[in-house]
Design an enzyme around this catalytic site. Structure first.
Site, PDB file in Angstrom:
ATOM      1  N   ARG A   1      -5.571   5.968  -7.748  1.00 34.52           N
ATOM      2  CA  ARG A   1      -5.021   7.596  -7.568  1.00 34.52           C
ATOM      3  C   ARG A   1      -5.777   7.919  -8.873  1.00 34.52           C
ATOM      4  O   ARG A   1      -6.337   9.362  -9.368  1.00 34.52           O
ATOM      5  CB  ARG A   1      -4.061   7.644  -7.042  1.00 34.52           C
ATOM      6  CG  ARG A   1      -4.351   7.036  -5.619  1.00 34.52           C
ATOM      7  CD  ARG A   1      -2.997   7.139  -4.850  1.00 34.52           C
ATOM      8  NE  ARG A   1      -2.087   8.488  -4.458  1.00 34.52           N
ATOM      9  CZ  ARG A   1      -1.040   8.590  -4.730  1.00 34.52           C
ATOM     10  NH1 ARG A   1      -0.539   7.882  -3.737  1.00 34.52           N
ATOM     11  NH2 ARG A   1      -1.230  10.356  -4.126  1.00 34.52           N
TER      12      ARG A   1
ATOM     13  N   LEU B   1       0.804  -0.996  -0.277  1.00 37.32           N
ATOM     14  CA  LEU B   1       0.076   0.171  -0.063  1.00 37.32           C
ATOM     15  C   LEU B   1       1.172   1.421  -0.174  1.00 37.32           C
ATOM     16  O   LEU B   1       2.018   1.177   0.324  1.00 37.32           O
ATOM     17  CB  LEU B   1      -0.672   0.298   1.276  1.00 37.32           C
ATOM     18  CG  LEU B   1      -2.617  -0.980   2.157  1.00 37.32           C
ATOM     19  CD1 LEU B   1      -2.854  -1.210   2.911  1.00 37.32           C
ATOM     20  CD2 LEU B   1      -2.960  -1.160  -0.024  1.00 37.32           C
ATOM     21  N   ASP B   2       0.931   1.942  -0.614  1.00 37.65           N
ATOM     22  CA  ASP B   2       0.976   3.435  -0.792  1.00 37.65           C
ATOM     23  C   ASP B   2       1.387   3.978   0.862  1.00 37.65           C
ATOM     24  O   ASP B   2       0.530   3.910   1.658  1.00 37.65           O
ATOM     25  CB  ASP B   2       0.817   4.669  -1.524  1.00 37.65           C
ATOM     26  CG  ASP B   2       0.346   4.127  -2.363  1.00 37.65           C
ATOM     27  OD1 ASP B   2       1.578   3.299  -3.108  1.00 37.65           O
ATOM     28  OD2 ASP B   2      -0.715   4.990  -3.394  1.00 37.65           O
ATOM     29  N   LYS B   3       2.413   4.834   1.215  1.00 40.22           N
ATOM     30  CA  LYS B   3       2.362   5.033   2.602  1.00 40.22           C
ATOM     31  C   LYS B   3       1.133   6.149   2.842  1.00 40.22           C
ATOM     32  O   LYS B   3       0.945   6.069   4.550  1.00 40.22           O
ATOM     33  CB  LYS B   3       3.592   6.439   2.603  1.00 40.22           C
ATOM     34  CG  LYS B   3       3.963   7.073   3.749  1.00 40.22           C
ATOM     35  CD  LYS B   3       5.428   8.201   3.561  1.00 40.22           C
ATOM     36  CE  LYS B   3       6.000   8.615   5.238  1.00 40.22           C
ATOM     37  NZ  LYS B   3       6.433   9.756   5.017  1.00 40.22           N
TER      38      LYS B   3
END
Length: 509
Positions: free
Chosen positions: A148, A53-55
């Site tokens: 996104r 997962l993205d930060k």
């Protein structure tokens, strides 16, 4: 928030807080979630990253714990048999109730973008369904930034996703809320869910994920610019709060303090040379002693000692490693080690080593700090007379201990950045750390473990490691295991708040 959602012999499912990398982005950066877990428990030492997962994205992730789990989960992800659902918020009303986004995802400078897939190129696909400002997203593929990019290019960028045109917000409002797959061994269908809380303070959510309040109530709440508050450092000390700033509190800083529940709030000015004791701002005055918990142990803190309260909170994980006899995969410690804690201060490392079954020699240049250390032993029902407390200069005592043929399984070197003694003169970490290691190594048994640490901010990690390992090489000894331990996650590292603490565990043959 609870970090661990599910665990068995093969799987670990977690609910990642926003603001934490899946894995460390660089060798000397803070630990990502993966490294933090892997280096925390022996049963997690073989964890494998299956997806990321993205930060700034929160939510469900699964790690494999065995080769069987890793292989099965990898196949399920590759074959698109893992079902993932995300929740996102937007301030743009979408023009659809359901939408299937289908495109290629390509890198474009610092961003990702989509384009119509050319012949033979596998597309990235996302199913969206809208209910007002809340949108569900089901990615059918797993491309970087897929949701996104698709949300942005179809007119409803995610709230907080300024990289892709979203309106500013306290966080990126994207959360992995559901995860479904087959158990890698039994084949049983598994389903996990974790609802989002986009209104929660991400700083507090991170602390809630990594701190067990039944074991620890002393940690950093706000770490300056890394937590969005440049120049403000807040520590939770049991029921009390200690704020540190370089100047007088600003109106905004004071308002932030007023939002935190505490028995009493104290403020300390950060100064280049020496620090005055903290001053109470409000709340019930504490006695001279504040008792806190850390890793299930008790420690005495004081607010009348100037530079420190008696426990450096950024060393919490290293103290735990001594107590629990687990440093990182591959390290082995004897069950009842002989431990030398040089520059012992109030004996935080010593208490943890003793609680883990070790016999500890604590060495410090201050009699009052050693007495404080004995108090910490008593608080944890550890008999001080069963251990040694030595007052004096570290370099001088190293020479004496060598003559006495005293040898240790573990040596802890955590000196002050700058100190002065009659016997050894001035010590500066950046210049003299190698000489310190030179003096300590003759006391370390073959195969013993050295913990070397410094908080000298100007001492680059590469130079620090070279000072330590270079000294070991010069003696003709070698390093068989090495683990670099950065600041814990409640001391996050960002460009505006660079790392200052450097610690390395070394097994020396």
């Amino acid at each position: 928030m609870e970090l661990i959602v599910f665990e068995d012999e093969h799987l670990l499912v977690v609910n990642k807080p926003a603001g934490w990398n899946t894995h460390s982005p660089a060798p000397f950066a803070g630990e990502g979630l993966y490294e933090w877990l892997k280096n925390r428990r022996p049963r997690w030492s073989a964890l494998a990253i299956i997806h990321r997962l993205d930060k700034e994205t929160s939510g469900l992730m699964v790690f494999g714990k065995t080769a069987a789990a890793n292989g099965s989960l990898a196949r399920q992800f590759d074959q698109r048999r893992v079902q993932k659902k995300y929740i996102l918020l937007t301030d743009r009303k979408p023009s659809f109730r359901e939408w299937r986004a289908r495109s290629a995802i390509v890198r474009a400078g610092a961003k990702y973008a989509s384009r119509t897939p050319h012949a033979g190129a596998p597309p990235a696909e996302t199913l969206f369904s809208a209910a007002g400002e809340v949108i569900e997203a089901v990615p059918l593929t797993g491309r970087t930034h897929q949701i996104r990019v698709h949300a942005s290019e179809h007119g409803f960028p995610i709230l907080g996703d300024t990289l892709y045109g979203g309106a500013p917000a306290a966080r990126l409002c994207l959360h992995a809320t559901e995860l479904r797959f087959e158990h890698p061994v039994t084949g049983q269908p598994l389903s996990f869910s974790a609802p989002p809380d986009f209104t929660a303070d991400t700083r507090l959510a991170l602390r809630a994920a990594i701190i067990d309040p039944s074991l620890t109530d002393a940690y950093r709440l706000i770490h300056g610019a890394a937590d969005g508050w440049p120049g403000l450092y807040l520590d939770r000390l049991g029921e009390d709060i200690l704020a540190q700033t370089a100047g007088a509190l600003t109106v905004l800083q004071r308002q932030r303090l007023e939002q935190i529940e505490a028995r009493a709030v104290y403020h300390q000015l950060l100064q280049r040379t020496g620090r005055a004791p903290p001053q109470r701002l409000w709340g019930a005055p504490a006695t001279n002693e504040i008792l806190v918990r850390e890793n299930g142990l008790r420690f005495s803190l004081r607010l009348d000692e100037g530079s420190s309260t008696g426990l450096f909170l950024d060393q919490r994980d290293n103290r735990r490693r001594l107590k629990e006899h687990y440093i990182a995969p591959g390290f082995e410690l004897p069950p009842a080690p002989e431990v030398l804690n040089a520059f012992a201060y109030t004996c935080g490392f010593s208490v943890c080593a003793a609680a883990g079954g070790g016999h500890v020699t604590s060495l410090d240049l201050s009699k009052s700090y050693l007495e404080w250390g004995r108090r910490n032993f008593v608080l944890n029902r550890l008999e001080p007379s069963g251990h040694e407390f030595i007052f004096g200069d570290a370099f001088a005592w190293f020479r004496r201990l060598v003559k006495k043929k005293r040898f240790f399984d573990i040596i802890v070197l955590d000196p002050p950045t700058f100190s002065r003694s009659r016997e050894s003169g001035v010590f500066q970490a950046e210049k003299d750390y190698g000489a310190l290691v030179d003096a300590a190594l003759p006391l370390l048994k073959p195969g013993g473990t050295l913990l070397a640490s410094t908080n000298a901010a100007a001492f680059a990690p590469e130079d620090f490691l070279e000072a330590v390992t270079g000294s070991i090489r010069r003696t003709g000894r070698s390093v068989s295991r090495q683990h670099y331990a950065p600041q814990p996650p409640d001391f996050p590292i960002e460009r505006g708040e660079p790392a200052y603490l450097k610690t390395v565990w070394l097994q020396v043959d």
